[in-house]
Structure formats: C-alpha cells, structure tokens
Design an enzyme around this catalytic site. Structure first.
Site, PDB file in Angstrom:
ATOM      1  CB  SER A  97      -0.973  -0.074   1.186  1.00  0.00           C
ATOM      2  OG  SER A  97      -2.148   0.629   0.911  1.00  0.00           O
ATOM      3  CG  ASP A 197      -1.647  16.931  14.199  1.00  0.00           C
ATOM      4  OD1 ASP A 197      -2.845  16.553  14.190  1.00  0.00           O
ATOM      5  OD2 ASP A 197      -1.120  17.497  15.166  1.00  0.00           O
ATOM      6  CG  HIS A 256      -5.660  -2.974   1.022  1.00  0.00           C
ATOM      7  ND1 HIS A 256      -4.933  -2.764  -0.140  1.00  0.00           N
ATOM      8  CD2 HIS A 256      -5.206  -2.059   1.923  1.00  0.00           C
ATOM      9  CE1 HIS A 256      -4.077  -1.763   0.066  1.00  0.00           C
ATOM     10  NE2 HIS A 256      -4.221  -1.324   1.304  1.00  0.00           N
TER      11      HIS A 256
END
Length: 288
Positions: A97, A197, A256
């Site tokens: 990924s 963040d 996945h």
C-alpha cells in the site's frame, strides 16, 4: 527536491540462516497506519530464501522519527539512507500500500539501487482507500482530544475503547484493531504512535502518486488481493507504462491485506519471484 531531507528510520532485521549473503537483501515497508511488526511473521519465512530481511518503520509510523514532510520522494530518501548506512548497494524492495508507493518512487528515482521490486496491493494511481480512510483519520483525531481524560486507564482497556469508538466509521473488527494498535502509553500518558497531524495534512499526496516520465525496467511483481480493487484492469495501463516488466498476480481469498488474508499463497508467489530473480530468470509460473 533539494529541500527534501531523510530521517533515520527504525528497522528490524532477520539474518539469513546461512553465513553468506550474496543475494540482494529484501527490504519491506508496511502500509499507512501500520508498522514493521505487521511483517514479522512473513519475514521469518522469507529469511529462508537466503536473503537478509529488513523491515522498516516508515517516517511518522512505528518507532521512526516524526516529520511534517510525508512526500513519497522524502520517503524514498529515507530508504536510501538505511541502505547507505548498512552499506547495501542494491536491494529488492517489497512494500504494501503506502509502502508500495514509497518503493515504486524509489525504483523510479534510483533504479540503480533496486535489484527488483514487489508491490503489494497498490497501483501508481489514486487509491480506492481515499474514499473511506479520511473518516478513520478524523475519528482518531476526535479520540485524541479525549485521551487526556483517559490517563491511568490500562493500555489494553484503552485500546478496546478505541476499537469501540471507531465502530462509527468502520464495521470490520480487524481494521479497527489494526488502527487501535497505534495507541501507546508513555510515562502513563496515552498517545498515538503515528504522527496523525502529518498524515492528515499530507493525506491527498499519500492517496495519489507522483508524476514520472521515467520507467523502472527491473523485475517487478505486483501482488493484489482478488477481493481488493487496488490493482484492477483500470490501473494496469499505469502499471505497465512505468514498470514495463511488471508481472501482475491476484491472490485468491484475499482483500487489501493480502499477506495476512492468505499468507500461504502470498508467500508461495513472492518466494517464486525471489527465486526466479536469484537465478536471473523472469518470473512466469503463476501460482495455481
């Protein structure tokens, strides 16, 4: 790109059972919100291919340093820095990924350092995860604001609370446990191990893929999950354009998280590819 600087990634490695390591090492990078420990079991088996196996924590993940920059270019410099520090001239790179995108970038920018490439369930395009992943991130951000009130709660219990809280954005228990594994306790205080963040701020870049006009012509394996849409007929032209020697395989009964959904057939396929590369042959034997 002169402004891009590498960080010192945390990594674990599995030595080969034999003394010699003539074959290029295999370097593994996990996906978004994962860590090197996701690949510990698979690595033990792969060490039998007589290669040193190195599992990385990507920047802003696991035990690696945090940084505001999360471009795939920056992540590729991180990989090269590990290779330079370990005096590895060329390696086989296997990424899942986000890790697959970081390694595709590395191969396209520095093909001379990549002996071969294995990309696990991702394409050099916008990923389908872009539809739902932002809701996970926002939910985790909401949980962040509640963490100070949970001080003193044992980690196992706190993680279970996170698993419950994530139910509003994801029904699949395995995915929620995978995300909740990022909750850690430092000096009694609960916090996220990932740099949430930075991941939120860079999410659009992480979900897409940089533009390249170069190609990587080394041996390349794309291993998708049959039940996943990350590698599909619509992404095949993009794959073949950048990786003309790519061989694309879909593993049955896998989504996945191919390597944990069907580890046996995943390993059979990867080991077949690595052995073919070791013998200087192109991988063609599709697992039945």
């Amino acid at each position: 790109s002169s402004k891009v600087s590498a960080v010192n990634l945390a990594y674990d490695y599995q030595e080969t059972p034999n003394d010699y390591d003539v074959l290029p090492p295999l370097i593994i990078m996990h996906g978004l919100m994962g860590s090197s420990s996701n690949w510990a079991t698979i690595s033990k088996v792969l060490a039998n291919t007589d290669r040193k196996i190195i599992r990385l924590d990507a920047r802003n993940h696991g035990n690696s340093p945090h940084s505001e920059d999360m471009s795939y270019e920056a992540m590729s410099y991180d990989v090269l820095k590990v290779m330079d520090n370990m005096k590895i001239e060329k390696a086989c790179l296997m990424g899942h990924s986000m890790g697959g995108k970081a390694f595709m970038t590395t191969a396209l920018l520095h093909p001379e350092r990549v002996s071969s490439l294995i990309v696990v369930d991702v394409s050099p395009t916008l990923s389908p995860g872009a539809k739902y992943f932002p809701s996970y991130l926002q939910c985790m951000l909401k949980i962040s604001s509640q963490l100070p009130e949970m001080e003193g709660v044992p980690l196992t219990k706190a993680r279970n609370m996170v698993v419950e809280a994530l139910e509003e954005v994801e029904e699949h228990l395995g995915v929620r446990q995978f995300l909740a594994a990022n909750l850690i306790q430092v000096d009694g205080k609960l916090k996220w191990r990932v740099n949430l963040d930075a991941i939120i701020n860079n999410y659009q870049d992480l979900a897409s893929f940089p533009k390249f006009d170069t190609k990587y012509e080394g041996p390349t394996l794309f291993v998708g999950g049959e039940k996943s849409e990350y590698i599909s007929p619509s992404t095949t032209p993009d794959i073949m354009n950048l990786f003309p020697n790519a061989f694309i395989v879909h593993i049955p009964r896998a989504g996945h998280w191919v390597h944990s959904d069907n580890p046996f057939e995943f390993l059979e396929c990867v080991i077949g590819f690595l052995n073919a590369e070791a013998e200087g042959q192109l991988y063609k034997n599709v697992p039945s």
